[in-house]
Design an enzyme around this catalytic site. Structure first.
Site, mmCIF file in Angstrom:
data_model
loop_
_atom_site.group_PDB
_atom_site.id
_atom_site.type_symbol
_atom_site.label_atom_id
_atom_site.label_comp_id
_atom_site.label_asym_id
_atom_site.label_seq_id
_atom_site.Cartn_x
_atom_site.Cartn_y
_atom_site.Cartn_z
ATOM 1 N N TRP A 154 0.498 14.815 94.258
ATOM 2 C CA TRP A 154 -0.666 15.377 94.177
ATOM 3 C C TRP A 154 -0.408 16.787 95.268
ATOM 4 C CZ3 TRP A 154 -5.553 14.933 97.041
ATOM 5 C CH2 TRP A 154 -6.612 15.566 96.600
ATOM 6 N N ASP A 235 -2.349 5.977 98.843
ATOM 7 C CA ASP A 235 -3.465 6.662 98.198
ATOM 8 C C ASP A 235 -3.999 5.915 97.223
ATOM 9 O OD1 ASP A 235 -5.319 8.456 97.499
ATOM 10 O OD2 ASP A 235 -3.951 10.224 97.465
ATOM 11 N N LYS A 271 -12.639 9.003 90.404
ATOM 12 C CA LYS A 271 -12.294 8.476 88.789
ATOM 13 C C LYS A 271 -12.834 7.102 88.344
ATOM 14 C CE LYS A 271 -9.131 12.160 89.306
ATOM 15 N NZ LYS A 271 -9.519 12.485 90.562
#
Length: 424
Positions: A154, A235, A271
């Protein structure tokens, strides 16, 4: 007196003009910042007047009509907390109730680490904030260390550790030819890194590739980390959202814990609960004992104090209500599985459409990958053609947000992809 008044006025006027000239020069050397590669896609999409435009760049879930979704468990939690609580500051470390339930989600409902109070944890401003606080902690308490980041990752990961002034190295992850995991090179990099190195790992649904190690590969990675004494910082932005099963999606973390690692973890509810704008997250670090956990938590809070003082309350109340009330947790588990299943279904549909069009390329990787994103393998030039000729928007690395694929646009998307790739 009149002359003096005039002179005074003149002096004041000249001083004012001089001050204005000085102030106008303060920001003269500031150049426009480069556009964020992800947010810029949405800006371009919104500016496009075409009725056929499709946005598969956005990193947020959409329903099958392409519309944003608020989960019913969230709506019900909002109804239950409405008017029942005040809006006082949370402690610097955040909501104790939310943190407790969040740790159980990541580490296990019956985790001995939680029972023994060996985890230092603070509420964070979603996953980004959790990573940012940890990066500062790493710089402060391991000032000579580096962070190994996968290629690719990311894009904001690089920004986070850069702004914390932590030197960055990279390790192999994605194999462009197989469109899968470059496991051999990854393991070589882990073995060759200096002992005691910091590594950033994606717990599940790797962003942007959608490529995850298998359970056996995670075990080998964990073993090699043990041999080298590396520190793993996970993460975990997609727990439950990847496979539809939060326990399965936390398997990588559980493997490392079973091997006795003292890991770090960033968690986010953007999310998997659709709480994008609420910025609810958690940063946790496993410690040797309770005394060490108390000291580490105090330092994490100290880092957060000048950044944001203390975290927001509303999102934390929603999370603790959903995870704390059995009927809402059951509903959440059903809804998060529904989101994951829709994305898995869109992967299957996109691959079938491409194969039915007679594409000469293999598209197995679409269904082999997992999570919100599909690393399509398209080149930046092919992506540009999709945008210019078909009004389809995605990041130039070829990352498709499967959340933006619907039954209504999957055929159009497949046809456009086939057109720009069939001569490859």
């Amino acid at each position: 007196m009149a002359l003096r008044s005039a002179n005074s006025s003149g002096i004041i006027r000249r001083s004012y003009l001089y001050g204005a000239r000085s102030m106008s020069s303060w920001w003269r050397n500031v150049e426009p910042a480069p556009k964020d590669p992800i947010l810029g896609v949405t800006e371009a999409f919104l500016a496009d007047p075409s009725p056929h435009k499709v946005n598969v760049g956005v990193g947020a879930y959409r329903d099958d009509e392409g519309k944003p979704v608020v989960l019913e468990c969230v709506r019900e939690a909002e109804r239950r907390i409405a008017g029942n609580l005040n809006m006082e500051y949370l402690p610097m470390g955040g909501s104790v109730n939310m943190i407790d339930k969040t740790l159980k989600l990541a580490y296990g409902e019956n985790s001995d680490l939680i029972k023994d109070k060996r985890i230092a944890a603070v509420q964070a401003l979603s996953g980004t904030g959790a990573c940012r606080v940890f990066a500062e902690f790493q710089k402060r308490f391991s000032p000579d260390s580096q962070i190994y980041i996968p290629v690719p990752t990311w894009s904001n990961h690089h920004n986070i550790w850069r702004d914390a002034r932590v030197p960055q190295r990279t390790f192999h992850y994605y194999h462009p030819e197989t469109k899968g995991l470059d496991f051999a090179s990854l393991m070589d990099d882990v073995k060759n890194a200096p002992s005691g190195s910091f590594f950033l790992l994606h717990a599940c649904a790797h962003n942007p590739t959608g490529v995850d190690p298998t359970e056996e590969q995670w075990k080998e990675i964990s073993y090699q980390f043990k041999v080298k004494g590396h520190f793993a910082f996970f993460d975990m932005a997609y727990q439950g959202f990847a496979s539809g099963d939060p326990e399965k999606d936390a398997k990588s973390i559980r493997i490392f814990l079973e091997d006795g690692h003292l890991i770090g973890c960033s968690q986010s509810y953007a999310k998997n609960m659709g709480l994008y704008g609420q910025r609810v997250g958690c940063l946790s670090l496993v410690c040797e004992d309770e005394k060490q956990a108390v000291a580490v938590k105090s330092q994490l809070q100290q880092i957060g104090r000048p950044m944001y003082s203390n975290p927001p309350v509303h999102g934390a109340l929603l999370v603790s209500t959903i995870l704390g009330e059995p009927d809402l947790k059951k509903l959440w588990l059903k809804e998060v599985k529904g989101m994951a299943d829709r994305i898995i279904g869109m992967r299957t549909s996109l691959r079938e459409n491409l194969e039915n069009l007679g594409s000469p390329l293999s598209w197995e990787h679409i269904t082999n990958q997992i999570g919100m994103f599909c690393y399509s393998g398209m080149t930046p030039e092919q992506v540009d053609r999709l945008t210019n000729d078909f009004h389809i928007y995605m990041t130039r690395n070829g990352r498709i947000s499967m959340a933006g694929v619907t039954t209504g646009n999957v055929g159009y998307l497949a046809n456009a992809i086939n057109e720009v790739t069939k001569s490859a």
